[in-house]
Design a protein around this motif. Sequence first.
Motif, PDB file in Angstrom:
ATOM      1  N   GLY A 124       0.879  -1.498   0.038  1.00  0.00           N
ATOM      2  CA  GLY A 124       0.062   0.210   0.168  1.00  0.00           C
ATOM      3  C   GLY A 124       0.991   0.743  -0.064  1.00  0.00           C
ATOM      4  N   LYS A 125       1.601   1.523  -0.341  1.00  0.00           N
ATOM      5  CA  LYS A 125       2.936   2.708  -0.305  1.00  0.00           C
ATOM      6  C   LYS A 125       3.535   2.367  -1.324  1.00  0.00           C
ATOM      7  CE  LYS A 125       3.428   1.056   4.141  1.00  0.00           C
ATOM      8  NZ  LYS A 125       2.509   2.526   5.190  1.00  0.00           N
ATOM      9  N   THR A 126       2.380   2.789  -2.136  1.00  0.00           N
ATOM     10  CA  THR A 126       2.248   4.037  -3.651  1.00  0.00           C
ATOM     11  C   THR A 126       2.613   5.331  -3.691  1.00  0.00           C
ATOM     12  OG1 THR A 126       0.020   4.479  -3.467  1.00  0.00           O
ATOM     13  CG2 THR A 126       0.111   2.043  -3.849  1.00  0.00           C
ATOM     14  N   THR A 127       3.325   6.185  -2.502  1.00  0.00           N
ATOM     15  CA  THR A 127       3.724   7.464  -2.879  1.00  0.00           C
ATOM     16  C   THR A 127       4.933   8.043  -1.909  1.00  0.00           C
ATOM     17  OG1 THR A 127       1.976   8.151  -1.453  1.00  0.00           O
ATOM     18  CG2 THR A 127       1.067   8.243  -3.684  1.00  0.00           C
ATOM     19  N   ILE A 128       5.535   8.739  -2.892  1.00  0.00           N
ATOM     20  CA  ILE A 128       6.579   9.170  -1.791  1.00  0.00           C
ATOM     21  C   ILE A 128       6.246   9.412  -0.069  1.00  0.00           C
ATOM     22  CG2 ILE A 128       8.453  10.577  -1.675  1.00  0.00           C
ATOM     23  CD1 ILE A 128       8.689   8.771  -4.019  1.00  0.00           C
ATOM     24  N   LYS A 129       5.388  10.136  -0.432  1.00  0.00           N
ATOM     25  CA  LYS A 129       4.643  10.567   0.627  1.00  0.00           C
ATOM     26  C   LYS A 129       3.952   9.493   1.981  1.00  0.00           C
ATOM     27  CE  LYS A 129       1.481  13.959   2.178  1.00  0.00           C
ATOM     28  NZ  LYS A 129       0.859  13.232   4.264  1.00  0.00           N
ATOM     29  N   SER A 130       3.703   8.561   1.243  1.00  0.00           N
ATOM     30  CA  SER A 130       3.066   7.522   1.926  1.00  0.00           C
ATOM     31  C   SER A 130       4.059   6.758   2.716  1.00  0.00           C
ATOM     32  CB  SER A 130       1.991   6.569   1.591  1.00  0.00           C
ATOM     33  OG  SER A 130       3.204   5.337   0.157  1.00  0.00           O
ATOM     34  N   ILE A 131       5.487   6.492   1.954  1.00  0.00           N
ATOM     35  CA  ILE A 131       6.895   5.647   2.087  1.00  0.00           C
ATOM     36  C   ILE A 131       7.275   7.063   3.476  1.00  0.00           C
ATOM     37  CG2 ILE A 131       8.804   4.935   1.519  1.00  0.00           C
ATOM     38  CD1 ILE A 131       7.538   4.696  -0.992  1.00  0.00           C
ATOM     39  N   SER A 132       7.258   8.457   2.911  1.00  0.00           N
ATOM     40  CA  SER A 132       8.021   8.541   4.415  1.00  0.00           C
ATOM     41  C   SER A 132       7.396   9.225   5.498  1.00  0.00           C
ATOM     42  CB  SER A 132       8.537  10.492   3.410  1.00  0.00           C
ATOM     43  OG  SER A 132       6.659  10.836   3.634  1.00  0.00           O
ATOM     44  N   GLU A 133       6.246   8.199   5.731  1.00  0.00           N
ATOM     45  CA  GLU A 133       5.650   8.433   6.736  1.00  0.00           C
ATOM     46  C   GLU A 133       5.655   7.125   7.067  1.00  0.00           C
ATOM     47  OE1 GLU A 133       1.690  10.045   5.358  1.00  0.00           O
ATOM     48  OE2 GLU A 133       2.389  12.190   5.607  1.00  0.00           O
ATOM     49  N   THR A 134       5.973   6.283   6.306  1.00  0.00           N
ATOM     50  CA  THR A 134       6.608   4.872   7.282  1.00  0.00           C
ATOM     51  C   THR A 134       7.548   5.317   8.276  1.00  0.00           C
ATOM     52  OG1 THR A 134       5.010   4.020   4.956  1.00  0.00           O
ATOM     53  CG2 THR A 134       6.040   2.881   6.718  1.00  0.00           C
ATOM     54  N   ASP A 135       7.539   3.773   9.243  1.00  0.00           N
ATOM     55  CA  ASP A 135       8.948   3.794  10.104  1.00  0.00           C
ATOM     56  C   ASP A 135       9.674   3.055   9.527  1.00  0.00           C
ATOM     57  OD1 ASP A 135       9.371   3.598  13.124  1.00  0.00           O
ATOM     58  OD2 ASP A 135      10.101   1.041  12.359  1.00  0.00           O
ATOM     59  N   ALA A 136      11.001   3.409   9.623  1.00  0.00           N
ATOM     60  CA  ALA A 136      12.290   2.959   9.096  1.00  0.00           C
ATOM     61  C   ALA A 136      12.068   1.480   8.800  1.00  0.00           C
ATOM     62  CB  ALA A 136      13.058   3.048   9.662  1.00  0.00           C
ATOM     63  N   ARG A 137      11.552   0.050  10.640  1.00  0.00           N
ATOM     64  CA  ARG A 137      11.429  -0.367  10.831  1.00  0.00           C
ATOM     65  C   ARG A 137      10.714  -1.700   9.571  1.00  0.00           C
ATOM     66  NH1 ARG A 137      15.072   1.099  13.095  1.00  0.00           N
ATOM     67  NH2 ARG A 137      16.227   0.883  10.908  1.00  0.00           N
ATOM     68  N   THR A 138       9.428  -0.883   9.469  1.00  0.00           N
ATOM     69  CA  THR A 138       8.344  -1.378   8.661  1.00  0.00           C
ATOM     70  C   THR A 138       8.868  -1.417   7.098  1.00  0.00           C
ATOM     71  OG1 THR A 138       6.926  -0.470  10.330  1.00  0.00           O
ATOM     72  CG2 THR A 138       6.138  -0.948   8.330  1.00  0.00           C
ATOM     73  N   ILE A 139       9.483  -0.694   6.602  1.00  0.00           N
ATOM     74  CA  ILE A 139      10.084  -0.806   5.598  1.00  0.00           C
ATOM     75  C   ILE A 139      11.247  -1.399   4.870  1.00  0.00           C
ATOM     76  CG2 ILE A 139      11.667   0.556   3.828  1.00  0.00           C
ATOM     77  CD1 ILE A 139      10.339   3.423   4.711  1.00  0.00           C
ATOM     78  N   GLU A 140      12.029  -2.063   6.177  1.00  0.00           N
ATOM     79  CA  GLU A 140      12.558  -3.278   5.978  1.00  0.00           C
ATOM     80  C   GLU A 140      12.436  -4.377   6.345  1.00  0.00           C
ATOM     81  OE1 GLU A 140      15.899  -0.211   8.846  1.00  0.00           O
ATOM     82  OE2 GLU A 140      15.274  -1.780   9.707  1.00  0.00           O
ATOM     83  N   SER A 141      11.134  -4.683   6.387  1.00  0.00           N
ATOM     84  CA  SER A 141      10.246  -5.452   7.050  1.00  0.00           C
ATOM     85  C   SER A 141       9.787  -5.774   5.692  1.00  0.00           C
ATOM     86  CB  SER A 141       9.620  -5.964   7.835  1.00  0.00           C
ATOM     87  OG  SER A 141       8.502  -6.988   8.160  1.00  0.00           O
ATOM     88  N   ILE A 142       9.010  -4.686   4.755  1.00  0.00           N
ATOM     89  CA  ILE A 142       8.415  -5.136   4.074  1.00  0.00           C
ATOM     90  C   ILE A 142       9.098  -5.537   2.472  1.00  0.00           C
ATOM     91  CG2 ILE A 142       7.053  -3.530   2.354  1.00  0.00           C
ATOM     92  CD1 ILE A 142       6.295  -1.896   3.984  1.00  0.00           C
ATOM     93  N   LEU A 143      10.682  -5.412   2.410  1.00  0.00           N
ATOM     94  CA  LEU A 143      11.400  -5.385   1.083  1.00  0.00           C
ATOM     95  C   LEU A 143      12.630  -6.609   1.629  1.00  0.00           C
ATOM     96  CD1 LEU A 143      12.716  -1.691   0.668  1.00  0.00           C
ATOM     97  CD2 LEU A 143      11.028  -2.676  -0.368  1.00  0.00           C
ATOM     98  N   ASN A 144      12.068  -6.968   3.264  1.00  0.00           N
ATOM     99  CA  ASN A 144      13.187  -7.887   3.684  1.00  0.00           C
ATOM    100  C   ASN A 144      14.433  -7.618   3.854  1.00  0.00           C
ATOM    101  OD1 ASN A 144      10.436  -9.437   4.051  1.00  0.00           O
ATOM    102  ND2 ASN A 144      11.163  -9.899   1.633  1.00  0.00           N
ATOM    103  N   LEU A 145      14.459  -6.524   4.354  1.00  0.00           N
ATOM    104  CA  LEU A 145      16.062  -6.165   4.785  1.00  0.00           C
ATOM    105  C   LEU A 145      16.284  -5.542   5.768  1.00  0.00           C
ATOM    106  CD1 LEU A 145      16.337  -3.553   0.943  1.00  0.00           C
ATOM    107  CD2 LEU A 145      17.121  -5.981   1.199  1.00  0.00           C
ATOM    108  N   SER A 146      17.482  -5.310   5.377  1.00  0.00           N
ATOM    109  CA  SER A 146      18.014  -5.592   7.581  1.00  0.00           C
ATOM    110  C   SER A 146      18.603  -3.818   7.865  1.00  0.00           C
ATOM    111  CB  SER A 146      19.442  -6.718   7.524  1.00  0.00           C
ATOM    112  OG  SER A 146      20.312  -6.560   7.006  1.00  0.00           O
ATOM    113  N   ALA A 147      18.237  -4.289   8.984  1.00  0.00           N
ATOM    114  CA  ALA A 147      18.458  -1.897   9.386  1.00  0.00           C
ATOM    115  C   ALA A 147      20.493  -2.039   9.026  1.00  0.00           C
ATOM    116  CB  ALA A 147      17.951  -1.815  10.748  1.00  0.00           C
ATOM    117  N   PRO A 148      20.905  -0.425   8.268  1.00  0.00           N
ATOM    118  CA  PRO A 148      19.507   1.233   8.507  1.00  0.00           C
ATOM    119  C   PRO A 148      19.384   1.252   7.058  1.00  0.00           C
ATOM    120  CG  PRO A 148      22.161   1.624   8.507  1.00  0.00           C
ATOM    121  CD  PRO A 148      22.201  -0.456   8.688  1.00  0.00           C
ATOM    122  N   PHE A 149      18.603   0.463   6.338  1.00  0.00           N
ATOM    123  CA  PHE A 149      18.489   0.713   5.260  1.00  0.00           C
ATOM    124  C   PHE A 149      17.438   1.296   5.647  1.00  0.00           C
ATOM    125  CE2 PHE A 149      15.888   0.074   1.519  1.00  0.00           C
ATOM    126  CZ  PHE A 149      16.869   0.535   0.201  1.00  0.00           C
ATOM    127  N   GLY A 150      16.538   1.256   6.140  1.00  0.00           N
ATOM    128  CA  GLY A 150      15.093   1.791   6.614  1.00  0.00           C
ATOM    129  C   GLY A 150      14.937   3.208   6.933  1.00  0.00           C
TER     130      GLY A 150
END
Length: 358
Positions: free
Chosen positions: A270-296
């Motif tokens: 559901g992260k279809t805009t730059i704004k929605s991604i910027s408002e997402t927690d870093a750990r949540t982004i890493e979980s979605i992309l299956n990547l480790s910190a500090p990528f988010g």
Amino acid sequence: MNGKKFVESHFHKYLTEHLNAEIALNTIQNFDIAMNWIRSTFFYVRAVRNPSSKYELQPRMDKDLIDRKIEEMCLRQIKELQKNGLVILNGMNLQTTVYGKLMSKYYLSFETMKLFRQIKGSETYLETINTIVKCKEFSDFVIRANEKGILNQLNGSPIRFPIRGRIRSNEDKISCLIQAVFGNLTLPTPALIQESIKIIRIGDRLSKCLLEYLRLRQSNDSKFRCYKALLNALTIVKCFHAKLWENSEFASKQIRKIGAVHSSLLVNAGKTTIKSISETDARTIESILNLSAPFGNELLLNIMITYPTYLLDISLKSENVIQVHLKQLNEEYIYIGSHTVLIVGDSLNNLLLYEENV
């Protein structure tokens, strides 16, 4: 193996473009200089040694007649440039125009510039795209028999402007590939992938030229109403630069280190805009992309540094005065390479305001 074959010139096929470029550079200032310049080319050498229909000449012509025919050819092309507003011919003196300089700046073919000169200013979004698709710069891309099935499948996919019927022409192929790239569709063959890269590169140049042409024409012709065409051209420039539609769900592909696979994962979440991604927690982004910190954290910092956030406020001050207030919200960040345009028009297709780098 022994053998030899004379190398012939194709210069005369592009004489119009070369003449315009030299006139724009002020190398050629009159017709006599133009002829002296042509006599210094390989085309002239081969035309004198091998006068033939290849060069619009007849066999066994003497040199004086060849010169006369080449003069006629040169004058004919200059008059074509004059007819389309690219040069000014005053007696035998030559002077470029803003449109001639624009054609030279973007390496446009004469046929493409004639196509741009036919624009009325009220073209729709699709008509503006089709104008670019029809440009001669795409003439090297031909539709092959083994590609028709693949292209028809792409046309049946959810592309934005499906082509009616089946894919038949080269223009259909160009349009289909551009829309496939903008729609983040997968191209199934390496040949189509390579061609699409070249097509997008050419389209980026053509769209920028079209935008600048509309701005020049609007500045030089007060009767030319072009708000709709200008807005559409500006939007298409953005699309070619981002390789996405302006309202694409895959906006995250513009972010550094985010490719097609990661972008699809973000869309599924559901992260279809730059704004929605910027408002997402870093750990949540890493979980979605299956990547480790500090990528988010790096991703969010990259968004804040790269993408400006604006607040636009429009208020009616009087019957004939509208106040537009534009504020950058994240002022603490410095943007390198960002390009912002504020464009305002009315329902009569009049351009009221066009400000770059606001």
